[in-house]
Design an enzyme around this catalytic site. Structure first.
Site, PDB file in Angstrom:
ATOM      1  N   HIS A 359       8.418  23.305  34.179  1.00 15.37           N
ATOM      2  CA  HIS A 359       9.242  22.348  33.438  1.00 15.37           C
ATOM      3  C   HIS A 359       8.979  22.370  31.943  1.00 15.37           C
ATOM      4  O   HIS A 359       9.296  21.393  31.255  1.00 15.37           O
ATOM      5  CB  HIS A 359       8.970  20.922  33.922  1.00 15.37           C
ATOM      6  CG  HIS A 359       9.421  20.645  35.312  1.00 15.37           C
ATOM      7  ND1 HIS A 359      10.655  20.115  35.615  1.00 15.37           N
ATOM      8  CD2 HIS A 359       8.798  20.817  36.498  1.00 15.37           C
ATOM      9  CE1 HIS A 359      10.766  19.958  36.922  1.00 15.37           C
ATOM     10  NE2 HIS A 359       9.647  20.386  37.478  1.00 15.37           N
ATOM     11  N   LYS A 551      13.874   8.533  25.020  1.00 15.50           N
ATOM     12  CA  LYS A 551      13.070   9.597  25.641  1.00 15.50           C
ATOM     13  C   LYS A 551      11.624   9.360  25.240  1.00 15.50           C
ATOM     14  O   LYS A 551      11.357   8.532  24.364  1.00 15.50           O
ATOM     15  CB  LYS A 551      13.515  10.978  25.176  1.00 15.50           C
ATOM     16  CG  LYS A 551      13.741  11.110  23.668  1.00 15.50           C
ATOM     17  CD  LYS A 551      14.390  12.415  23.287  1.00 15.50           C
ATOM     18  CE  LYS A 551      15.869  12.454  23.471  1.00 15.50           C
ATOM     19  NZ  LYS A 551      16.356  13.361  24.471  1.00 15.50           N
ATOM     20  N   ARG A 552      10.703  10.063  25.858  1.00 11.60           N
ATOM     21  CA  ARG A 552       9.311   9.965  25.424  1.00 11.60           C
ATOM     22  C   ARG A 552       9.204  10.278  23.944  1.00 11.60           C
ATOM     23  O   ARG A 552       9.973  11.091  23.419  1.00 11.60           O
ATOM     24  CB  ARG A 552       8.452  10.979  26.197  1.00 11.60           C
ATOM     25  CG  ARG A 552       8.150  10.579  27.613  1.00 11.60           C
ATOM     26  CD  ARG A 552       7.312   9.352  27.662  1.00 11.60           C
ATOM     27  NE  ARG A 552       5.951   9.625  27.278  1.00 11.60           N
ATOM     28  CZ  ARG A 552       4.876   9.217  27.957  1.00 11.60           C
ATOM     29  NH1 ARG A 552       5.019   8.491  29.044  1.00 11.60           N
ATOM     30  NH2 ARG A 552       3.661   9.495  27.537  1.00 11.60           N
ATOM     31  N   LYS A 557      10.559  16.485  20.132  1.00  9.11           N
ATOM     32  CA  LYS A 557      11.853  15.826  20.360  1.00  9.11           C
ATOM     33  C   LYS A 557      12.447  15.313  19.048  1.00  9.11           C
ATOM     34  O   LYS A 557      13.616  15.014  18.968  1.00  9.11           O
ATOM     35  CB  LYS A 557      11.697  14.690  21.370  1.00  9.11           C
ATOM     36  CG  LYS A 557      11.271  15.194  22.756  1.00  9.11           C
ATOM     37  CD  LYS A 557      11.184  14.056  23.752  1.00  9.11           C
ATOM     38  CE  LYS A 557      10.570  14.469  25.084  1.00  9.11           C
ATOM     39  NZ  LYS A 557      11.534  14.942  26.074  1.00  9.11           N
ATOM     40  N   THR A 659      17.275  15.507  30.781  1.00  9.64           N
ATOM     41  CA  THR A 659      18.181  14.978  31.792  1.00  9.64           C
ATOM     42  C   THR A 659      18.871  13.722  31.265  1.00  9.64           C
ATOM     43  O   THR A 659      19.965  13.386  31.720  1.00  9.64           O
ATOM     44  CB  THR A 659      17.438  14.650  33.104  1.00  9.64           C
ATOM     45  OG1 THR A 659      16.236  13.942  32.773  1.00  9.64           O
ATOM     46  CG2 THR A 659      17.095  15.891  33.876  1.00  9.64           C
ATOM     47  N   LYS A 663      22.793  12.228  31.709  1.00  8.39           N
ATOM     48  CA  LYS A 663      23.155  10.846  32.097  1.00  8.39           C
ATOM     49  C   LYS A 663      24.082  10.246  31.052  1.00  8.39           C
ATOM     50  O   LYS A 663      25.062   9.571  31.380  1.00  8.39           O
ATOM     51  CB  LYS A 663      21.887   9.987  32.214  1.00  8.39           C
ATOM     52  CG  LYS A 663      20.966  10.411  33.337  1.00  8.39           C
ATOM     53  CD  LYS A 663      19.554   9.822  33.207  1.00  8.39           C
ATOM     54  CE  LYS A 663      18.587  10.589  34.087  1.00  8.39           C
ATOM     55  NZ  LYS A 663      17.172  10.369  33.753  1.00  8.39           N
TER      56      LYS A 663
HETATM   57  O1  CBF Z   1      12.652  19.173  34.330  1.00  7.70           O
HETATM   58  C1  CBF Z   1      12.599  17.813  34.149  1.00  7.70           C
HETATM   59  C2  CBF Z   1      12.118  17.474  32.748  1.00  7.70           C
HETATM   60  O2  CBF Z   1      10.727  17.750  32.696  1.00  7.70           O
HETATM   61  C3  CBF Z   1      10.125  17.441  31.435  1.00  7.70           C
HETATM   62  O3  CBF Z   1      10.292  16.072  31.168  1.00  7.70           O
HETATM   63  C4  CBF Z   1       8.623  17.711  31.558  1.00  7.70           C
HETATM   64  O4  CBF Z   1       7.870  16.803  31.739  1.00  7.70           O
HETATM   65  N1  CBF Z   1       8.161  18.922  31.468  1.00  7.70           N
HETATM   66  C5  CBF Z   1      10.780  18.266  30.336  1.00  7.70           C
HETATM   67  O5  CBF Z   1      10.198  17.955  29.085  1.00  7.70           O
HETATM   68  C6  CBF Z   1      12.283  18.021  30.308  1.00  7.70           C
HETATM   69  O6  CBF Z   1      12.884  18.890  29.391  1.00  7.70           O
HETATM   70  C7  CBF Z   1      12.871  18.270  31.698  1.00  7.70           C
HETATM   71  O7  CBF Z   1      14.211  17.890  31.703  1.00  7.70           O
END
Ligand code: CBF
Length: 815
Positions: A359, A551-552, A557, A659, A663
Site C-alpha cells: 500500500h 486525510k491523515r 499529502k 480512497t 468517496k
Molecule cells: O490502499 C489503501 C490506502 O493505504 C494507505 O492509506 C496506506 O496506509 N499505505 C495509502 O497511503 C493510501 O494511498 C491507500 O489508498
C-alpha cells in the site's frame, strides 16, 4: 429455536424482550444508552440468524475461503449500516417517534471502533463489506485493540491525544468466542529436532506464553443473505499468571506483572515505536495476530479437510501490507516443526497460500525489523527466515549467476547499515501474487521499490485499483443524493451495480435535474454547517464553496500547500477588501501520528490560521477555515456529502492510491489534484474537463528532486514569498516569530515534497476552480458527471478483480 420474525410487530416484541431480558430494565426506567443497546441487540439478532445460515452453507459447500489478515480495520459506526442491511430502519423510525426519541439520538451512542489509522484500515473494511455482498466466503482477522486510534482534541490549537476507550459502555456488535482461544509463544530457545537429519526442522521452547481470545463482529452483505465475520484477537495472560502468593505478601504490582505484560500486546493500536520496548511490542502484536489467526485458519480447514495437499486449494490468505507478513514464517514453522512436513512441501504450500498487497511507495513505510529484535522475540522464526533467504538466494544466483549486487538488493536480510529483516521482501518471496493499489502505484512499485523482484518474477505483479463501498459512502452518508439517484435510475440496484450511475450522465444537461442536484448539496452543506458549529463554534456559509482536505496529516499529502493557498487568499483580501473572490470554506480534517512533530506543528498552524482568518472582520466574510477535531469515519460521512471541491494534492508518485478521492467524487465533489495514485484513474473516467489538474507528474518530480532549490521559487514568486513571510512574521502566533519557524525552515530549506515547485500551478488551478464555480449550472453538470462516471470505484469491482485474478474463489449463495 424460535427464529426472528420479519414484521413490525415481531420487531417491537423483540425490542421489548431484549430491553427486559438483556438489559434488565423497563421502558419506564430505560436510559438513552439502554435504548441504543436494546435496538442494537434486536438488529443484531436478525444478523445472527443469517450468519448461522451462512456458516451452514459454507460448511456444506466446503469452498475455498479468503482469509484477510489485517492489523487495521476502520469499520465506522455499525447501527445505521445494520439497519440498512436488515431493512429494519423503516420499523425503527416510527417506534422511536412514539417514544419521543429520534434515530439520530440513538445513533449518537454508537461508538465507532477505531481499529485503524487511515486508508489502509478503511480499505480493509470496504473489502470485507464487498466480499459479503458478493457472497464470497471470507473471514477477516485482526486485533481487538483495547484502545483504538487516539481521540484528537485541540488545546491552544495543538493536537492532544486522548485514549479511545471504545468498549467502555460495551460493544453490542461483537461476540466473544473464548472456546476458540489460542496459545502463542514468544522468546525462548530452539534446539535440533532429533528426528530430522536435514536440520531444517527444529524445536522451539518459548519463554513466554499468552492466550489470544477471539471475538467476532458480523459483516453482512447488502441485498444478500451472507454474513461473514471479522475475528479480532485480544491478548490475555495464561491462567497461572496471577501470583497469589505475592499478592498475599502485599506485592500487588508484582503479583499482576505477567498479566499486564501479556495484555499490553493488544492494549493499543500502533504502540509508539520510538523506543526499543515500543518496537518490540509492535512486532509482538504482529506475531500475535498471525499466530492466532493461522491456528484458527488451520482449525477451520480441518473441520472439513484432511491432509495438507488441499490446503492451498481451500485457503487463500491475503496479507494487508507488511504488518502480518510474519505469517509466512509462522505457517512454515507450523508445517515443518509441528506437522512434520518436509521443507520443500511446506514451502510450496506456503507460497501457494499467500498473496501480498503493498500500500505504499514510501521507503520509510516499508517495514524492516532489526535482526537482533526478531532473534530475541521469535528465535525460531529468525532461523526460518534465514533458511527461506538461503534457498531464495540460490534461486536468484541460478538466474543471475555472479550478480552479487543483485543478490544484496534482493536479499530478505538488509546488511547495511545494520542487519534488518525486510518484511516486504519476505512477503514477495512467500506469496503467489503481489499487488499495488492503483495503476500508477503498481507501475512505480515494479519500476522502483520492488524493481528487482518485478524483473525476476514479472508474472507475480498485478494491479488492483482500490474501491470504496457505495453502501456506506453514498447510501448511508448521503441519503438525499441516494434518493435522487434512485428516483432517476428507477430502483436501488445501483447500490450493487455502481456502473449504473452512468445513467445519470443522460440528465447532466437537464436544468431541472441540476437544480435538484444542487438542492441536495446545499441541504447537506446546511447539515455540515451545524456539525461544524457544534464542534468548532465557527459559523460557515452553506452557499460558500466547500473546499475539503480530509486525510491523515502527512508531509507528502501536502496540507501545507493548501495552507499556502489559504494564506495567499487571506493576504489578498486584507490588501483589497473589495476584491471579487469566490466565498469559500476551507475544511481540513485529519490526525497526525503522536510522534510526528512536524505534522503536529502544522496542525497547530492550521488552527492558528483558522483563528486569524475567522476573526478578521473583512476576510471572514469571504473566507472561513475550519479544522473540526477528531476526524474519523463518522465525521467523514458528514463531510463528504457536503464537499464541492476535493483536495488531492499529494506530490505525484507518493500517494499509493487514496480512497477519499473516490468517496468525494462519487458524492459529486470535483477534484483538484495532481497526477498521483488513483487521481489519474478518476480523471480518466470523469473526463479531463471535469477535473482540475495541476502540478508535476511523477517523472518530473523525480527529475526535479535531483537538483532542487526551494528558495529559488520563494524568491521568484511574490505571492509565495508573501505567504511564507506572513507565517515567518508571526502573524498567526500573536507576533511570536519562533513558534512556526520550523515550518518555514522546512519549506525553504528542504521542501521534501516539492510544494514550492507546485505552488504557482496550484494557484492558477484554483483560479480555474473559481472561474468554474461562478457558473453554478455548469459546476452542477460537472458534479453530476463526476458521480455518474465514478462507478468503477466501487469496492465490489475491486473484490471481483481480486477474485478473478488473485484469489480464484467462487461465491457461495446462502439460502
Ligand atoms: O490502499 C489503501 C490506502 O493505504 C494507505 O492509506 C496506506 O496506509 N499505505 C495509502 O497511503 C493510501 O494511498 C491507500 O489508498
Amino acid at each position: 429455536m424460535r427464529s426472528v420474525g420479519s414484521t413490525l410487530a415481531d420487531f417491537e416484541q423483540d425490542l421489548i424482550s431484549n430491553l427486559y431480558y438483556q438489559r434488565g430494565t423497563t421502558l419506564e426506567s430505560a436510559s438513552g444508552s439502554d435504548g441504543y443497546q436494546t435496538l442494537a441487540l434486536t438488529v443484531r439478532d436478525r444478523l445472527v440468524e443469517r450468519y448461522a445460515r451462512t456458516a451452514a452453507a459454507h460448511y456444506e459447500a466446503n469452498p475455498r475461503f479468503v482469509y484477510y489478515l489485517s492489523a487495521e480495520y476502520l469499520l465506522g459506526r455499525q447501527l445505521g449500516q445494520n439497519l440498512l442491511y436488515t431493512d429494519t430502519e423503516r420499523f425503527v423510525r416510527p417506534i422511536a417517534a412514539d417514544l419521543g426519541v429520534t434515530l439520530e439520538d440513538l445513533e449518537s451512542y454508537d461508538v465507532e471502533p477505531g481499529l485503524g489509522n487511515g486508508g489502509l484500515g478503511r480499505l480493509a473494511a470496504c473489502l470485507m463489506d464487498s466480499m459479503a455482498t458478493l457472497d464470497i466466503p471470507a473471514v477477516g482477522y485482526g486485533i481487538r485493540y483495547e484502545f483504538g486510534i487516539f481521540k484528537q482534541a485541540f488545546r491552544d490549537g495543538a493536537q492532544v491525544e486522548r485514549p479511545d476507550d471504545w468498549t467502555f459502555y460495551g460493544n453490542p456488535w461483537e461476540f466473544p468466542a473464548p472456546d476458540d482461544r489460542q496459545v502463542v509463544g514468544f522468546y525462548g530457545t530452539t534446539a535440533a529436532a532429533l528426528d530430522d537429519p536435514t536440520g531444517l526442522r527444529r524445536q522451539w521452547t518459548p519463554g513466554e506464553v499468552v492466550r489470544g481470545e477471539p471475538s467476532h463482529m458480523l459483516v453482512p452483505g447488502y441485498g444478500t443473505q451472507t454474513v461473514n465475520i471479522i475475528r479480532l484477537w485480544q491478548a490475555r495472560a495464561s491462567r497461572q499468571s496471577f501470583d497469589l502468593s505475592r499478592f498475599g505478601a502485599g506485592q500487588y504490582k508484582e503479583a499482576v506483572e505477567d498479566i499486564v505484560r501479556a495484555e499490553n500486546i493488544s492494549k493499543v493500536l500502533y504502540p509508539d515505536d520510538s523506543t526499543e520496548q515500543g518496537r518490540e511490542l509492535r512486532l509482538k502484536q504482529q506475531y500475535f495476530l498471525v499466530a492466532c489467526s493461522l491456528r484458527d485458519i488451520i482449525r477451520r480447514y480441518r473441520l472439513r479437510n484432511t491432509g495438507w495437499d488441499a490446503f492451498p486449494a481451500k485457503v487463500v490468505i491475503q496479507l494487508n501490507d507488511t504488518h502480518p507478513v510474519m505469517a509466512v514464517t509462522e505457517l512454515m514453522r507450523l508445517l515443518v516443526d509441528e506437522y512434520k512436513l518436509d521443507w520443500d512441501l511446506a514451502w510450496s504450500i506456503t507460497r501457494r497460500t499467500f498473496n501480498y498487497t503493498c500500500h505504499t511507495l514510501l521507503p520509510e513505510a516499508l517495514e524492516t525489523w532489526p535482526v537482533a529484535v526478531v532473534e530475541r522475540l521469535l528465535p525460531r522464526h529468525m532461523e526460518i527466515i534465514y533458511a527461506i533467504n538461503h534457498f531464495f538466494l540460490q534461486e536468484v544466483e541460478a538466474t543471475y549467476p555472479g550478480d552479487l549486487d543483485r543478490l544484496r538488493r534482493l536479499s530478505i536480510i538488509q546488511e547495511e547499515p545494520d542487519k534488518r529483516v525486510r518484511m516486504a521482501h519476505l512477503a514477495v518471496v512467500g506469496s503467489t501474487a503481489v499487488n499495488g493499489v492503483a495503476e500508477l502505484h503498481t507501475r512505480l512499485l515494479a519500476a522502483t521499490t520492488l524493481r528487482d523482484f518485478a524483473e525476476l518474477w514479472p508474472q507475480k505483479f498485478h494491479n488492483v485499483t482500490n474501491g470504496v463501498t457505495p453502501r456506506r459512502f453514498v447510501r448511508l452518508a448521503n441519503p438525499r443524493l441516494s434518493e435522487l439517484i434512485t428516483e432517476r435510475l428507477g430502483d436501488e440496484s445501483w447500490l450493487t451495480d455502481l456502473d449504473r450511475l452512468e445513467g445519470l450522465a443522460g440528465v447532466a444537461d437537464d436544468p431541472a435535474f441540476l437544480e435538484r442536484w444542487r438542492a441536495v448539496k446545499r441541504a447537506n452543506k446546511v447539515d455540515l454547517a451545524a456539525h461544524v458549529e457544534r464542534s468548532t463554534g465557527v459559523v460557515i456559509d452553506p452557499d460558500a464553496l466547500c473546499d475539503v482536505m480530509i486525510k491523515r496529516f502527512h508531509e507528502y499529502k501536502r496540507q501545507h500547500l493548501k495552507l499556502l493557498h489559504v494564506i495567499m487568499l487571506f493576504n489578498r483580501l486584507r490588501e483589497h477588501p473589495d476584491l471579487d473572490v469566490v466565498p469559500r470554506t476551507v475544511l481540513f480534517g485529519g490526525k497526525a501520528a503522536p510522534g510526528y512533530h512536524s505534522m503536529k506543528l502544522l496542525l497547530r498552524l492550521v488552527n492558528a490560521v483558522a483563528e486569524t482568518v475567522n476573526t478578521d472582520p473583512v476576510v471572514s466574510r469571504r473566507l472561513k477555515v475550519v479544522l473540526p477535531p477528531d476526524y474519523n469515519v463518522t465525521r467523514a460521512q458528514w463531510i463528504i456529502p457536503a464537499a464541492d471541491l476535493s483536495e488531492q494534492i499529494s506530490l505525484a508518485g507518493k500517494e499509493a492510491s487514496g480512497t477519499g478521492n473516490m468517496k468525494l467524487a462519487l458524492n459529486g465533489a470535483l477534484t483538484i489534484g495532481t497526477l498521483d495514485g488513483a487521481n489519474i484513474e478518476i480523471r480518466d473516467r470523469v473526463g479531463a474537463d471535469n477535473f482540475f489538474l495541476f502540478g508535476l507528474d511523477a517523472q518530473e518530480a523525480a527529475d526535479l528532486r535531483r537538483d532542487y532549490h526551494p528558495r529559488a521559487y520563494y524568491e521568484s514568486d511574490p505571492d509565495l514569498r508573501a505567504a511564507i513571510d506572513t507565517i515567518a512574521a508571526g502573524t498567526f502566533a500573536k507576533g511570536d516569530r519562533s513558534l512556526f519557524a520550523p515550518v518555514v525552515d522546512s519549506m525553504l530549506g528542504r521542501d521534501e515534497y516539492l510544494a514550492l515547485a507546485d505552488y504557482r500551478a496550484y494557484l492558477e488551478c484554483q483560479e480555474r476552480v473559481e472561474h468554474a464555480w461562478r457558473d453554478q449550472e455548469a459546476w452542477a453538470r460537472m458534479s453530476v458527471l463526476n458521480s455518474a462516471r465514478s462507478g468503477f470505484f466501487s469496492s465490489d469491482r475491486t473484490v471481483r478483480e481480486y477474485c478473478d485474478r488473485i484469489w480464484r474463489v467462487e461465491p457461495v449463495r446462502v439460502a
